[in-house]
Design an enzyme around this catalytic site. Structure first.
Site, short mmCIF file in Angstrom:
data_model
loop_
_atom_site.label_atom_id
_atom_site.label_comp_id
_atom_site.label_asym_id
_atom_site.label_seq_id
_atom_site.Cartn_x
_atom_site.Cartn_y
_atom_site.Cartn_z
CB ALA A 128 -0.93 0.00 1.21
CE1 TYR A 129 3.22 1.55 4.49
CE2 TYR A 129 5.43 0.68 4.25
CZ TYR A 129 4.32 0.92 5.03
OH TYR A 129 4.32 0.56 6.36
CB SER A 130 3.78 5.29 -3.05
OG SER A 130 4.16 6.34 -2.18
NE ARG A 131 -4.14 2.40 -3.66
CZ ARG A 131 -5.26 2.61 -4.36
NH1 ARG A 131 -5.26 2.47 -5.67
NH2 ARG A 131 -6.38 2.95 -3.73
#
Length: 351
Positions: free
Chosen positions: A54-57
């Protein structure tokens, strides 16, 4: 840098873990610069990189993947799944359906064929933990995962997962990733003792309390930082700021930089394996690495205890996990007719 064993996994890890949340659009969008930061951390002896889909998709994982080239065997790669990765309601959570896809996506972005520590980013009340442990066990048997872990999980749910794994003959969570700092010590009361009891390693996040323990946020002053202008409520919590002022004075008297005091505190607890540091720039990394030799005396730790007593939290992190029992009022309030200690009159039943 000395190394510690990550719970019962046998994996040796550095007391500092490099957090990659700030690599990508939400932090540092310069991929080449981020790779240089990662390589500098590795050259300094850090051997753990923690990221998440989920970090910066997914961009953070892609950056980490670029940095892994030629150095994969020297690095303990930890990533996570659970948070939404799209508008589809099934592109999130801890279900077999989603995890089976999520891990393939992470492996592709990371450019590797296995993940050392695969963690559930948050508990999922909608999914039976047996379902989650079952698919993770299958993925371990397939060689795609070396160890599995949880994150931000209440103590009773950690115990429940251990019991389910034992009863069903499934792989069990070997690590936990809880928030921990001088300002948020609640896990000392239950989570850390439970992890020690079950031989779980811990990779604690936010040892700088999401920036509050950098010394840049002062009572009565407006900080000119990215977080101060993006609505982080905990940065203006008066209780937390009061504690920070006392800690800044304590650090000054001890001759220790505030950031070094904070991270040294986090890795001092015997239940903590590694503290995740999340630099956005090379300067941030160098500042944190400069504190690697900081050792806190019992006298300093006693002074910290006087500011924030053991096992207590001062306010709440904005990113902290609240279980349904806290989020939903209906789960913590009886129906109106059942709230009184008095016995209802005959015939005066619930309405």
């Amino acid at each position: 840098m000395q190394y510690r064993t990550l719970g019962g996994t046998g994996i040796k890890v550095s007391p500092y873990a490099l957090g990659a949340m700030m690599f990508g659009a939400i932090g540092n969008p310069d991929h080449d610069d981020c790779v240089k930061i990662i390589h500098a951390a590795l050259d300094a002896g850090i051997n753990v990189i923690d990221t998440a889909d989920a970090y910066s998709r997914g961009e953070s994982e892609e950056i980490v993947g670029k940095a892994l080239k030629g150095r994969r065997d020297d690095i303990v790669v930890a990533t996570k799944a659970h948070l939404p990765m799209g508008d589809d309601p099934n592109m999130q959570g801890n279900s077999r359906r989603w995890i089976t896809r999520a891990i393939e996506d992470s492996l592709r972005r990371l450019g590797t064929d296995y993940i050392d520590v695969y963690q559930m980013h948050r508990p999922d009340p909608s999914t039976d933990v047996e379902e989650t442990l079952s698919v993770l066990t299958d993925l371990m048997r397939a060689g795609k995962i070396r160890a599995i872990g949880s994150s931000s999980t209440p103590a009773h749910e950690i115990v429940q997962a251990q019991w389910v794994a034992e009863r069903r003959g499934l792989q069990r969570f070997r690590t936990e990733q809880p928030p921990y700092s001088i300002l948020n010590r609640g896990i000392e009361r239950d989570v850390l003792p439970v992890c020690e009891q079950y031989g779980m390693g811990t990779l604690v996040w936010s040892p700088l309390a999401q920036g509050l323990l950098t010394g840049r946020y002062r009572k009565g002053q407006v900080a000119d930082t990215r977080r101060a202008t993006t609505g982080f409520k905990h940065l203006s919590d008066e209780r937390r700021l009061d504690a920070v002022e006392r800690l800044i004075l304590l650090a000054e008297e001890a001759g220790i930089k505030m950031t070094h005091l904070a991270v040294a505190f986090a890795i001092t607890h015997p239940g903590v394996t590694s503290a995740i540091i999340g630099p956005r720039t090379m300067d941030h990394l160098h500042d944190l690495l400069a504190g690697a030799e900081t050792t806190l005396t019992d006298e300093i730790l006693d002074q910290i205890d006087a500011v924030v007593p053991p096992g207590t939290d001062v306010g709440t992190l904005d990113m902290a996990y609240d279980p349904p029992a806290i989020q939903q009022a209906a789960l913590r309030r009886r129906l109106p007719d059942a709230r009184s200690a008095a016995r209802p009159a005959p015939g005066d039943g619930p309405r």
